[in-house]
Each structure stands twice: as C-alpha cells, then as structure tokens.
Design an enzyme around this catalytic site. Structure first.
Site, PDB file in Angstrom:
ATOM      1  N   HIS A 145      26.410  13.999 -27.592  1.00 35.10           N
ATOM      2  CA  HIS A 145      27.119  12.776 -27.192  1.00 35.10           C
ATOM      3  C   HIS A 145      28.604  13.119 -27.051  1.00 35.10           C
ATOM      4  CE1 HIS A 145      23.689  10.355 -29.258  1.00 35.10           C
ATOM      5  NE2 HIS A 145      23.414  10.601 -27.988  1.00 35.10           N
ATOM      6  N   HIS A 182      26.763  14.980 -35.238  1.00 35.02           N
ATOM      7  CA  HIS A 182      27.106  13.754 -34.496  1.00 35.02           C
ATOM      8  C   HIS A 182      28.292  13.050 -35.134  1.00 35.02           C
ATOM      9  CE1 HIS A 182      23.545  13.047 -31.759  1.00 35.02           C
ATOM     10  NE2 HIS A 182      23.119  14.064 -32.492  1.00 35.02           N
ATOM     11  N   GLU A 222      25.715  12.930 -39.502  1.00 35.75           N
ATOM     12  CA  GLU A 222      26.609  11.924 -38.938  1.00 35.75           C
ATOM     13  C   GLU A 222      27.919  11.890 -39.727  1.00 35.75           C
ATOM     14  OE1 GLU A 222      26.089   9.973 -36.363  1.00 35.75           O
ATOM     15  OE2 GLU A 222      23.918   9.862 -36.018  1.00 35.75           O
ATOM     16  N   GLU A 272      31.639  11.796 -29.293  1.00 36.84           N
ATOM     17  CA  GLU A 272      31.632  12.046 -30.743  1.00 36.84           C
ATOM     18  C   GLU A 272      32.349  13.366 -31.027  1.00 36.84           C
ATOM     19  OE1 GLU A 272      27.481  11.605 -31.745  1.00 36.84           O
ATOM     20  OE2 GLU A 272      27.454   9.550 -30.997  1.00 36.84           O
TER      21      GLU A 272
END
Length: 585
Positions: free
Chosen positions: A341, A437, A511, A344
């Site tokens: 992504h 991420h 994350e 990010e």
C-alpha cells in the site's frame, strides 16, 4: 475470437497510443494494460520488451518510469534525515475547532489544477518523465498568494482554491484509475509569509474515521529550517478537526481535515505530508549504497524480482552469510515484504530499520545471518509509490487482495513474490513471513496473525509467541492486546492468509500506526522516523530470541501457556453457562 464493441474501441485506441509513443525516442517502451475497474476481466494488451536495465554491479540507478499522462517537474525533491530531541505530543482538542464548509471554485480562485489523470480509463504506457517545461505561477511578484506544487515523486495534490487571503481549500487526487482512496497527501508550498495565521482544509477524504480525530497532527518540512538549523520534518497544526462535510460524489460522502498554522520563514519553500515520505528513489539510493559497500555486498545480493506495470523494477534482496557445503540447506528462511500500500510510508521506515540492523556488523546480526536466509522485497508497489497513490497499483486494484490471483501480467509483483516463496519452500523451511503495513485508525504497533481453532500442541509453533516476545522487547510501542489472529473471509486474498495456507505457521501482517503510541512513556506522542526504524531493530531482536531460546523466550512461553489455560477456562465457563440456561428453559 469475437471482441465486444467497447473492447474493440479500447484495443484500437490503445494500439494507436502505443504506435504513437513508439515513434517517440524519449519514451521507454512498456507493456499496455487495460483493466476494467473493480474486476479481473482481461482486455487485449500488448506485450513488452524485456531489456530494461536494472541495478548494475556498478550501483547505477534505473530510471523512474511514470504513466504517460503524469506531468513531472524537473526539480528533485530531497529531505534531510532529522529526529526531534523529544517525542512530539499529540494535539489536544479544545472543543472550539471550526468546521469550514465546502466552497465552490466560483466563490474562490483556483490557483492550482493538475491535468486530470483519472479521465483515462486505465494505464496505457509509461515514460521516463512527463516533464513540465516550467512551473505555472498564477500571481504577480507583489502578490502573497501561496504557490502549490505536487508534480513530483509521491505527490498527489489535484486542486487548490484560494478562499481568502490566508485560507486555502485543497482537493487530493484519488488513486490513479479509481474514484476513491484518498488518505495520503504530500505537496509543496512556497511564497510563504512568516507568522501569519494560515488555514488549510482538505475536502475529499473518504474514511469516516481517522487518527486526526485522536490527536494526530500533519507534518511540516521547511527548506529554510533544514538549511539554517538542520531541522527536518516536524508535527504542526492547531484547531485540527476531521469531520463530515457537505460534499459528496457518486453516492460517496466526503470528509474534511482542517488545521491552522504559521510558516516559520518568509519566502520559504515548505512541504506538508500525512506521514514521513519514503519514495522509490529513496529506496534505489539505499540499494546503491549497499551494492557499493565492499562488506555488505558480500552477504546481501540485490536482484530483480520482476518489473511493475510501468516497467519499474521490483527488487528482492537475499541476505545471508557465505556458507560451506550443505550448511546452507539447513538454514531456515525469513521473508519480509513492504509497501504493497503506497501511502503507508511508515512501513518503509520500519523496513529500513530492519535492513540497517541485519546488514550491520554487530554480533547479533552475524548470528542471524549465520542462521537464516532472508528474502526481502522492500517495495512491492513502486508504481503506486511513484504516483502518490494511497492503496492501489496502476491496475486500480488493492494488491494485498490479489495473492490468490494467477493474473501475472496485471499483478506482477504479487505473482512473482508468491512464486519466489514457493521456490524457497522447496529448498528449506520458512520460519516466518511478515508483510509490513501502516494503520490509519489505530495507535501502537501490532500484528495480525493466523491460527486454527485446534492449534499445534508444540508451543513454539504457536503464532502468538513471536508477537508476545516482540511486545516484551518493545513495550512502549508494540501492543500485544491489539494483535488479532482470526482469519476473516474478507482477508483470504492477503499475503498473510495465503502464505499461512501455503504452510507458513508464523505468517503476519505487522501494522504500525501513522500517528503514535498510547503505551508507557510514549503515551500520547507521535512516532518519528527513528521510532519506526527502532521497530525494525526490535523485530530482529525478537527473531534472535526466538531462534536462540533464552530466559526471555521461556518466560514468554510460560506466559503464553497461562493465557491459553485462562482462555480455555473462560470458554468452559461460557459453555457450562449455556448448558444451565438451556436446562432451565
């Protein structure tokens, strides 16, 4: 075969564009992709030549390729590496923050408007740079109107309306070839006045929830501060408000982010960003430095995994100490990937911290390289990073939902990564897979893992042990209670779930909040780049404790066993309660 009318038109139009660009020597030949939005329906396309140059042994950069309709300024944007002396606090709302309403362009002055790249149906071809001959300056010398620019790597500003002397309304470009995904922003402002109360309002966010509601502040970079004081990115802003506005399009409701601030210098050039930028060029420069290092280049080999749709190189690194004889086959593999992504960016800073550690000369790094073969894909979606997308590739799709797909030509980095991991599994055991991420709604650092209801009896094979170990090493940033291990149906196309189903027990999505922490001494503070890099360092420490068991490891195993017993007790009590309720009825 029979081609539908729409497909025939698309094919003829695309063929014309391809023929036209082939006549232009300044363009790089590349593959032509037409993909229906929101589907995997294949349309006719032309195959690409395979002779583009990669990272040479001399350590030269490959060219950065852009979609043909993207205009790019000549200036190369660079930022210094700097960390605040103290953690920067979150913003505390006063309850008096304003909520500016949307102002039509007719009620203001449009001072910045890029060509609408999304008017094209899909990616057609790429070129080295869509260079602008000069900047458009829409003011007189004596005018104090700000000058905006975002036609550079990872920039994504679409439109700016001047509402009044010190107030501006900004519209972000959606991910290319989509009508949604606005979260990342990165743009330049010049012709500034110091000490004046400016207000910026971004009007087309699509997410109802945001960390800006919980104290996150935008980032500001001043070129004058960087030059005079050696100060880089800093958190800025007051009167910060994230709210639902009175705008929408195609049934989609929009949300605004507004903030006030003061520029530090007159006639300065400044930048604003959602998170610390890390571009494709930044990665290439980092890899060049490795290739030129006489020590690191011996145990870190940089290869071309594949080419993206725009023909940008997707790199894969193989990191391990030189081996003798059959010792290599006994080494387990560790797989790390990042930036599927594009918006990010914090995942790239964590990846940088990981690589700095594992490529270092410490005794721990030597032990890890002696015991493991690391396969690292540091940037899975270079095209999205280059054009400033938040989530998608140039196919207009979220690549982290495509790991089950066999459409190699539409999602090359995903297909080749999965195929590479399959080959590694044939050669050796894989201890751990982790995809890095950034998270835009939660604070702290945490993982998503995978587990079955009847997990393996051997505790060291349980997917909760490694993140529990990481939480002990990184207590002010990593939160074990925030970790989740359910396998949801909506996540079945993610790298984490697909690799788990391929047989990798320790398969994770890591994350990291784009905001900061709510733990320990770092409570209510923002993460900076050194914080993010430290997460990569601690990941290596946890890996070392995991593969070379010590007291910390055994304490974590014991704690995990207690947690399992406690959970079993809770489940048993719940079951008994259900039986009693049923009997009473």
């Amino acid at each position: 075969f029979v081609i539908e009318d729409t497909q025939r038109c698309a094919f003829i139009t695309a063929s014309f564009h391809f023929y036209r660009f082939c006549l232009c020597s300044s363009f790089s030949k590349t593959k032509q992709i037409l993909l229906s939005s929101g589907s995997e329906k294949m349309l006719p396309h032309l195959h690409a030549p395979q002779n583009l140059q990669g990272l040479s042994s001399a350590g030269q950069l490959s060219l950065v390729l852009w979609p043909h309709q993207c205009e790019v300024i000549r200036d190369r944007i660079e930022h210094i590496d700097w960390t605040p002396a103290r953690p920067e606090p979150l913003y505390t709302p006063t309850g008096l923050e304003m909520k500016p309403s949307y102002q039509p362009a007719s009620e203001g002055t449009v001072i910045y408007l890029t060509e609408e790249a999304n008017k094209y149906s899909g990616f057609v071809y790429s070129r080295v740079r869509g260079l602008c001959p000069s900047k458009q300056i829409l003011h007189q010398n004596e005018d104090n109107t700000l000058i905006f620019e975002a036609r550079f790597e990872s920039g994504n500003l679409q439109k700016v309306v001047k509402v009044n002397e010190f107030e501006y309304q900004l519209t972000l470009r959606t991910d290319l070839y989509t009508s949604k995904y606005t979260q990342w922003y990165y743009f330049q402002v010049s012709n500034t006045q110091a000490g004046m109360p400016y207000r910026f309002t971004i009007i087309n966010f699509t997410k109802p929830n945001s960390l800006y509601k919980r104290g996150m502040r935008p980032l500001l970079y001043s070129e004058a501060d960087a030059k005079k004081r050696n100060v880089g990115w800093q958190r800025t802003g007051n009167e910060i408000k994230y709210y639902r506005n009175n705008v929408g399009q195609g049934g989609q409701q929009y949300f605004s982010l507004t903030w006030t601030f003061q520029f530090p210098h007159n006639r300065d050039t400044c930048y604003f960003a959602h998170c610390y930028p890390y571009t494709y060029s930044n990665l290439q420069e980092y890899l060049v430095a490795i290739s030129k290092d006489p020590v690191k280049s011996k145990f870190c080999k940089i290869h071309i995994l594949c080419h993206s749709l725009a023909r940008n190189i997707v790199y894969v690194l193989t990191i391990t100490n030189p081996h003798e004889g059959d010792k290599d086959t006994k080494r387990k593999a560790v797989i790390l990937t990042a930036r599927v992504h594009p918006g990010e960016t914090n995942s790239s800073w964590i990846m940088k911290g990981f690589l700095d550690y594992i490529l270092g000369n410490s005794g721990n790094a030597q032990v890890l390289r002696d015991n493991f073969v690391f396969k690292v894909v540091p940037m899975l979606n270079p095209d999205g990073v280059i054009v400033g997308n938040q989530r998608c590739s140039l196919a207009g799709q979220d690549l982290n939902r495509k790991y089950k797909s066999n459409l190699k030509e539409f999602y090359p980095s995903i297909w080749y990564t999965r195929n590479m991991i399959k080959r590694v599994m044939e050669e050796r055991d894989i201890l751990l897979y982790c995809d890095l991420h950034g998270h835009n709604r939660k604070k702290n650092v945490f993982v998503y893992g995978c587990e079955r209801k009847q997990q393996a009896k051997a505790p060291n094979l349980h997917p909760r042990v490694f993140p529990l170990l990481l939480s002990k090493i990184c207590p002010d940033k990593f939160s074990f209670p925030d970790c989740r291990f359910r396998v949801q149906k909506s996540k079945e196309g993610t790298g984490r779930v697909v690799m788990w189903k391929m047989g990798i027990s320790n398969s994770y999505t890591l994350e990291a909040s784009v905001c900061g922490s709510k733990l320990g001494q770092r409570r209510s503070t923002h993460f900076n780049t050194k914080d993010l890099e430290s997460v990569g360092h601690h990941f290596c420490d946890a890996l070392l404790d995991y593969c070379v068991p010590n007291m910390k490891y055994y304490l974590c195993l014991k704690e995990h066993e207690e947690m399992v017993k406690q959970q079993a007790k809770v489940n048993s009590e719940g079951l008994n309660s259900d039986v009693l309720d049923r009997d009473s009825r």
